[in-house]
Enzyme design. Sequence first.
Site, PDB file in Angstrom:
ATOM      1  N   SER A 142       1.175  -0.947  -0.230  1.00 16.88           N
ATOM      2  CA  SER A 142       0.095  -0.102  -0.929  1.00 16.88           C
ATOM      3  C   SER A 142       1.110   1.361   0.107  1.00 16.88           C
ATOM      4  O   SER A 142       1.820   0.667   0.360  1.00 16.88           O
ATOM      5  CB  SER A 142      -0.942   0.058   1.189  1.00 16.88           C
ATOM      6  OG  SER A 142      -1.687   1.306   1.137  1.00 16.88           O
ATOM      7  N   TYR A 157      -1.372  -0.831  10.514  1.00 15.03           N
ATOM      8  CA  TYR A 157      -0.979  -1.331   8.902  1.00 15.03           C
ATOM      9  C   TYR A 157       0.326  -0.382   8.083  1.00 15.03           C
ATOM     10  O   TYR A 157       1.044  -1.423   7.429  1.00 15.03           O
ATOM     11  CB  TYR A 157      -2.584  -0.297   8.578  1.00 15.03           C
ATOM     12  CG  TYR A 157      -3.484  -0.719   7.227  1.00 15.03           C
ATOM     13  CD1 TYR A 157      -3.470  -1.286   6.141  1.00 15.03           C
ATOM     14  CD2 TYR A 157      -2.486   0.421   5.969  1.00 15.03           C
ATOM     15  CE1 TYR A 157      -3.931  -1.905   5.491  1.00 15.03           C
ATOM     16  CE2 TYR A 157      -2.751  -0.018   4.044  1.00 15.03           C
ATOM     17  CZ  TYR A 157      -3.579  -1.179   4.165  1.00 15.03           C
ATOM     18  OH  TYR A 157      -3.600  -1.459   3.016  1.00 15.03           O
TER      19      TYR A 157
END
Length: 252
Positions: A142, A157
């Site tokens: 990401s 994350y």
Amino acid sequence: MELDGKVIVISGASSGIGAAAARLFAAEGARLVLGARRAQMLDALTSEIGESGGTAVSLAGDVREEAYAQALVGRALDAYGRLDGAFNNAGIVGEMGALAQMSLSNWEAVMSTNLTSAFFALKAQLPVMTAQGGGSIVFTSSFVGYSNGGLPGMGAYAASKAGLIGLVQSAAADHAADGVRINSLLPGGTVTPAGGQDNPEFLQYISGLHPMKRMAAAGEIAQAAMFLLSDRASFMTGSPMITDGGMSVRLL
């Protein structure tokens, strides 16, 4: 066709980017092994692909378990006799919030799903591809793990996705001479069930953060994954391929 005859495992295939990739890869000639936790959704997608003229089998399970990573590879070998590629796409965001208040259980869940599962996938996939003389492995990281633009509340994350980029680069260096290419894909905000597709206010807010002023469709990210798995990316390995609508440069 871009992936004609290639045998590819896709994890996180039951919805979102994984499901879009499964439909695209099948249409481009790949023979698929689809993996995710939700067996009913996997079965429905597998049937859909077969009815559309594609080739797919499925195996439900949890990517946090090493035995499941091995089982997906075994399913590919049993069904097709080889493994040419893998799109390791399963992941979670987890609970968002300040690190000082984050529970250990949330931290461990995010790390095991997003990062430890990648370790398991590599352990299962690399020996087969090395023995064959080549292959391509793609992981969904990401932009949050690369340059998150100061997005708050995403410590677990971000750490997991940054760690994944590092893992990919190290593994790529280790296995480049074996003919196995290993790359990471760094999407920006993508309209999926996990990406808030049923929350118009959230989608509007996230869209506004992107210089393009929109989020990606799952199919756009699937196209990028297909490129990395295809022979067109034959000289790419260890790359963090950014497909984020400009998010990583918006503050520059």
